[in-house]
Design an enzyme around this catalytic site. Structure first.
Site, PDB file in Angstrom:
ATOM      1  N   LYS A   1       5.107  -3.233   7.788  1.00 37.06           N
ATOM      2  CA  LYS A   1       3.734  -3.423   7.299  1.00 37.06           C
ATOM      3  C   LYS A   1       2.726  -3.040   8.382  1.00 37.06           C
ATOM      4  O   LYS A   1       1.681  -2.453   8.081  1.00 37.06           O
ATOM      5  CB  LYS A   1       3.523  -4.870   6.843  1.00 37.06           C
TER       6      LYS A   1
ATOM      7  N   GLN B   1       4.590 -14.082   6.142  1.00 35.63           N
ATOM      8  CA  GLN B   1       5.868 -13.559   5.655  1.00 35.63           C
ATOM      9  C   GLN B   1       6.760 -14.704   5.183  1.00 35.63           C
ATOM     10  O   GLN B   1       6.943 -15.696   5.885  1.00 35.63           O
ATOM     11  CB  GLN B   1       6.551 -12.758   6.777  1.00 35.63           C
TER      12      GLN B   1
ATOM     13  N   ASP C   1      -1.319 -10.905  -0.565  1.00 36.16           N
ATOM     14  CA  ASP C   1      -0.079 -10.986  -1.351  1.00 36.16           C
ATOM     15  C   ASP C   1      -0.366 -11.383  -2.801  1.00 36.16           C
ATOM     16  O   ASP C   1       0.489 -11.244  -3.664  1.00 36.16           O
ATOM     17  CB  ASP C   1       0.859 -12.057  -0.760  1.00 36.16           C
TER      18      ASP C   1
HETATM   19  N1  GUN Z   1       9.032 -11.969   1.476  1.00 31.87           N
HETATM   20  C1  GUN Z   1       9.623 -11.161   0.565  1.00 31.87           C
HETATM   21  N2  GUN Z   1       8.695 -10.456  -0.091  1.00 31.87           N
HETATM   22  C2  GUN Z   1       7.511 -10.815   0.398  1.00 31.87           C
HETATM   23  C3  GUN Z   1       6.165 -10.429   0.119  1.00 31.87           C
HETATM   24  O1  GUN Z   1       5.880  -9.596  -0.746  1.00 31.87           O
HETATM   25  N3  GUN Z   1       5.210 -11.029   0.860  1.00 31.87           N
HETATM   26  C4  GUN Z   1       5.484 -11.951   1.796  1.00 31.87           C
HETATM   27  N4  GUN Z   1       4.470 -12.496   2.452  1.00 31.87           N
HETATM   28  N5  GUN Z   1       6.696 -12.342   2.093  1.00 31.87           N
HETATM   29  C5  GUN Z   1       7.707 -11.762   1.390  1.00 31.87           C
END
Ligand code: GUN
Length: 281
Positions: A47, A91, A114
């Site tokens: 990211k 995350q 998100d």
């Molecule tokens: N863990 C797995 N997928 C995601 C996501 O799309 N966002 C976040 N913050 N954590 C994740």
């Protein structure tokens, strides 16, 4: 036809970059990683790289897996009040002693890139969302790009997670599809999946969907990222070789949904930054 998520994600990234460059201040993501989960470390690093490619600044907060919940909440509060931060991403998963729900609810909805906060979930349901859940929104963009309209189609979703399955069905419903949700309690999965015009599989159950479970001409979107512990290779919930023979369109793993999820996150950071710029002048 194989849907090329990687190519489309690069196109989206270039669009985000062009728009980000026109802003008075570069958009900024704050990514919070708790603990040392290797997969999460890779996701967060990717990211950060995506941000750099898209003209977005990123800050990273690495916290030990022993961090008290209150301390994490205090950091989120600080980021909520930091004018230089447009998007906050914590995350997941989090360590056992921290409530994911509490953490998700603590992120300011306007910085919730998100789109996990209940306010953003609600806005998505009623069709008034600006920050959209990344994986389902990325899938909608893929369908649009390949000229696949959900209007009047029977969309069958396998999996009902808050991150993917559940919002996916609602977004397809908003696009005038007929939606069926399947999950581990579904009695005859194959009878359901055989009815699908568009089949979205997000179960995290390796090779769950075999060739005999789909009809000819089906569009298949495989969301899963299963990793073979021996070879380290990624593969989906769909038996690609079998299902590809019957599908009109299918996504590969990797190179399908994954890059689109990441591209949508970049779109969300840009959208959050623009909204904040409008509001704050
Ligand atoms: N863990 C797995 N997928 C995601 C996501 O799309 N966002 C976040 N913050 N954590 C994740």
């Amino acid at each position: 036809m194989i849907i090329d998520g990687k190519k489309l994600s690069e196109k989206i990234c270039a669009q985000v970059r062009a728009e980000a460059e026109m802003m008075r201040r570069r958009p900024c993501l704050a990514a919070v990683l708790v603990g040392e989960d290797p997969a999460s470390q890779i996701y967060v690093r990717n990211k950060e790289r995506d941000c750099a490619k898209c003209g977005i600044d990123s800050r990273r907060y690495d916290l030990p897996d022993t961090v008290p919940e209150a301390e994490l909440l205090a950091i989120i509060d600080e980021l909520n009040n930091d004018d230089a931060v447009d998007g906050i991403l914590v995350q997941l998963p989090l360590p056992e002693h921290i409530s994911e729900r509490k953490v998700i609810n603590a992120v300011s909805p306007e910085k919730d890139v998100d789109a996990f906060h209940p306010i953003n979930v609600g806005r998505m349901v009623t069709g008034e969302g600006t920050l959209m859940p990344c994986t389902p929104a990325g899938i909608m963009a893929m369908l649009r790009e390949y000229g696949i309209s959900p209007d009047g189609k029977h969309c069958v979703i396998v999996g009902r997670s808050n991150i993917v399955g559940r919002p996916m069905g609602l977004m397809l419903l908003n696009a005038d599809a007929t939606v069926t949700y399947c999950h581990r309690h579904t009695k005859d999965l194959a009878a359901m999946t055989r009815q699908a015009d568009i089949l979205i599989v997000a179960a995290g159950s390796p090779r769950l969907i075999t060739g005999d479970m789909v009809k000819d001409g089906v569009v298949v979107i495989d969301v899963a990222m299963n990793r073979d512990p021996e070879t380290g290779k990624f593969f989906g919930d769909v038996c690609f070789d079998e299902v590809e023979k019957k599908a009109s369109f299918i996504t590969p793993v990797p190179g399908g949904v994954g890059p689109m999820t990441r591209a949508q996150l970049m779109k969300n950071i840009l959208a959050a930054a623009k909204e904040r710029a409008l509001k704050n002048g």
